[in-house]
Write a protein that holds these residues in place. Structure first.
Motif, mmCIF file in Angstrom:
data_model
loop_
_atom_site.group_PDB
_atom_site.id
_atom_site.type_symbol
_atom_site.label_atom_id
_atom_site.label_comp_id
_atom_site.label_asym_id
_atom_site.label_seq_id
_atom_site.Cartn_x
_atom_site.Cartn_y
_atom_site.Cartn_z
ATOM 1 N N ASP A 203 4.164 -52.512 86.566
ATOM 2 C CA ASP A 203 4.570 -52.772 87.946
ATOM 3 C C ASP A 203 5.031 -54.221 88.109
ATOM 4 N N GLU A 204 4.303 -55.149 87.520
ATOM 5 C CA GLU A 204 4.675 -56.566 87.605
ATOM 6 C C GLU A 204 6.037 -56.812 86.940
ATOM 7 N N ALA A 205 6.248 -56.207 85.783
ATOM 8 C CA ALA A 205 7.542 -56.357 85.102
ATOM 9 C C ALA A 205 8.666 -55.731 85.923
ATOM 10 N N LEU A 206 8.382 -54.585 86.520
ATOM 11 C CA LEU A 206 9.395 -53.916 87.343
ATOM 12 C C LEU A 206 9.730 -54.749 88.579
ATOM 13 N N GLN B 203 15.768 -59.788 89.640
ATOM 14 C CA GLN B 203 16.974 -60.102 88.873
ATOM 15 C C GLN B 203 18.078 -59.066 89.075
ATOM 16 N N ASP B 204 17.689 -57.797 89.146
ATOM 17 C CA ASP B 204 18.696 -56.742 89.255
ATOM 18 C C ASP B 204 18.093 -55.543 89.980
ATOM 19 N N PRO B 205 18.187 -55.534 91.313
ATOM 20 C CA PRO B 205 17.574 -54.454 92.098
ATOM 21 C C PRO B 205 18.046 -53.057 91.716
ATOM 22 N N ARG B 206 19.306 -52.925 91.351
ATOM 23 C CA ARG B 206 19.815 -51.592 91.016
ATOM 24 C C ARG B 206 19.169 -51.052 89.751
ATOM 25 N N LYS B 207 19.025 -51.877 88.728
ATOM 26 C CA LYS B 207 18.361 -51.425 87.502
ATOM 27 C C LYS B 207 16.909 -51.065 87.781
ATOM 28 N N SER B 208 16.260 -51.847 88.611
ATOM 29 C CA SER B 208 14.884 -51.549 88.989
ATOM 30 C C SER B 208 14.797 -50.204 89.701
ATOM 31 N N GLN B 209 15.733 -49.951 90.571
ATOM 32 C CA GLN B 209 15.750 -48.687 91.304
ATOM 33 C C GLN B 209 16.024 -47.517 90.367
ATOM 34 N N ILE B 210 16.877 -47.716 89.386
ATOM 35 C CA ILE B 210 17.142 -46.660 88.406
ATOM 36 C C ILE B 210 15.874 -46.340 87.620
ATOM 37 N N VAL B 211 15.121 -47.359 87.204
ATOM 38 C CA VAL B 211 13.861 -47.118 86.498
ATOM 39 C C VAL B 211 12.899 -46.350 87.394
ATOM 40 N N GLU B 212 12.800 -46.773 88.632
ATOM 41 C CA GLU B 212 11.886 -46.111 89.556
ATOM 42 C C GLU B 212 12.248 -44.641 89.738
ATOM 43 N N LEU B 213 13.515 -44.359 89.916
ATOM 44 C CA LEU B 213 13.949 -42.979 90.129
ATOM 45 C C LEU B 213 13.804 -42.135 88.865
ATOM 46 N N ARG B 214 14.164 -42.696 87.711
ATOM 47 C CA ARG B 214 14.124 -41.926 86.466
ATOM 48 C C ARG B 214 12.708 -41.841 85.906
ATOM 49 N N TYR B 215 12.060 -42.972 85.713
ATOM 50 C CA TYR B 215 10.759 -43.002 85.049
ATOM 51 C C TYR B 215 9.648 -42.513 85.970
ATOM 52 N N PHE B 216 9.598 -43.058 87.156
ATOM 53 C CA PHE B 216 8.523 -42.691 88.074
ATOM 54 C C PHE B 216 8.854 -41.442 88.890
ATOM 55 N N GLU C 206 22.851 -48.433 82.534
ATOM 56 C CA GLU C 206 21.896 -49.341 83.176
ATOM 57 C C GLU C 206 20.454 -48.935 82.887
ATOM 58 N N TRP C 207 20.201 -47.656 82.725
ATOM 59 C CA TRP C 207 18.873 -47.160 82.354
ATOM 60 C C TRP C 207 18.507 -47.696 80.966
ATOM 61 N N ARG C 208 19.460 -47.654 80.037
ATOM 62 C CA ARG C 208 19.238 -48.149 78.679
ATOM 63 C C ARG C 208 18.957 -49.664 78.700
ATOM 64 N N ILE C 209 19.734 -50.407 79.461
ATOM 65 C CA ILE C 209 19.548 -51.867 79.556
ATOM 66 C C ILE C 209 18.211 -52.187 80.219
ATOM 67 N N ALA C 210 17.877 -51.469 81.287
ATOM 68 C CA ALA C 210 16.621 -51.716 81.999
ATOM 69 C C ALA C 210 15.421 -51.434 81.105
ATOM 70 N N ARG C 211 15.479 -50.358 80.331
ATOM 71 C CA ARG C 211 14.359 -50.047 79.421
ATOM 72 C C ARG C 211 14.194 -51.144 78.380
ATOM 73 N N ALA C 212 15.306 -51.654 77.851
ATOM 74 C CA ALA C 212 15.234 -52.748 76.873
ATOM 75 C C ALA C 212 14.644 -53.995 77.517
ATOM 76 N N PRO D 35 12.349 -61.264 78.299
ATOM 77 C CA PRO D 35 13.709 -60.736 78.418
ATOM 78 C C PRO D 35 14.684 -61.766 78.970
ATOM 79 N N ASP D 36 15.917 -61.616 78.533
ATOM 80 C CA ASP D 36 16.983 -62.456 79.097
ATOM 81 C C ASP D 36 17.342 -61.910 80.460
ATOM 82 N N GLU D 37 18.147 -62.667 81.177
ATOM 83 C CA GLU D 37 18.659 -62.197 82.453
ATOM 84 C C GLU D 37 19.482 -60.953 82.206
ATOM 85 N N THR D 38 19.448 -59.997 83.156
ATOM 86 C CA THR D 38 20.204 -58.757 83.009
ATOM 87 C C THR D 38 21.663 -58.980 83.242
#
Length: 196
Positions: free
Chosen positions: A132-135, A141-154, A176-182, A193-196
């Motif tokens: 949760d802290e990492a998310l 840094q990138d709200p859209r990638k975070s939202q993609i993780v939330e929708l896909r993973y959670f 973006e899912w692939r980049i967010a997971r990395a 992690p580096d900046e997205t």
């Protein structure tokens, strides 16, 4: 295995009516979305250790109470509703983990991999908090990638459902899912992690 979904139009019509104050629409809506929400709650709880103090039914009930009690409910469609439910369930799980950690008088965040965060372990609460802290950091840094993780993973949404909800192409969601997971893998493993 995904359950067959009720008619998108019927769910959207009932969500609109309920948002407009028609409480009878809620009574008709619940049986249509209940199987999917139960599956979502089960998805969350299946990652927990045996004997977890929060049960699937309790998670589902708490999410229902929060969804029904939301005065700002303005659901666009079934996917929007399920995404909101997924976000609520994630918050409930994180709050539960924080309460558990507080009862144990602290404990530093644990570094874990994204894959290991889904395993059933005794340290699941700490892992969930670390994820949760990492998310949350990713969201800054990138709200859209975070939202993609939330929708896909959670939320357990497919690439196509996520793309439809975010009004993106499936190809963009996959990338973006692939980049967010990395990014999350690096954050959870302590590699920075580096900046997205």
């Amino acid at each position: 295995m995904r359950l067959p979904l009720p008619s998108q139009q019927e769910v959207t019509r009932l969500l609109d009516a309920w948002s407009g104050g028609d409480e009878d629409a809620l009574a008709k809506l619940i049986p249509l979305v209940q199987p999917e929400l139960h599956q979502l709650a089960h998805h969350y709880m299946s990652r927990e250790r045996i004997g977890h103090t929060l049960q699937t039914t309790e998670l589902l009930d708490e999410a229902y109470l929060r969804l029904v009690g939301d005065p700002k409910r303005d659901w666009q469609n079934r996917i929007h509703f399920v995404a909101a439910a997924a976000q609520l369930m994630r918050r409930i799980m994180v709050d539960h983990a924080r309460e558990r950690r507080a009862r144990k008088r602290g404990g530093d965040a644990v570094k874990v991999s994204l894959d290991n965060a889904a395993l059933v372990t005794e340290k699941r609460s700490e892992e969930l908090l670390a994820l949760d802290e990492a998310l949350e950091k990713l969201a800054v840094q990138d709200p859209r990638k975070s939202q993609i993780v939330e929708l896909r993973y959670f939320g357990g949404l497919t690439v196509e459902e996520t793309a439809a909800f975010l009004k993106l192409s499936p190809r963009t969601v996959k990338r973006e899912w692939r980049i967010a997971r990395a990014w999350l893998y690096c954050a959870l493993s302590g590699e920075g992690p580096d900046e997205t």
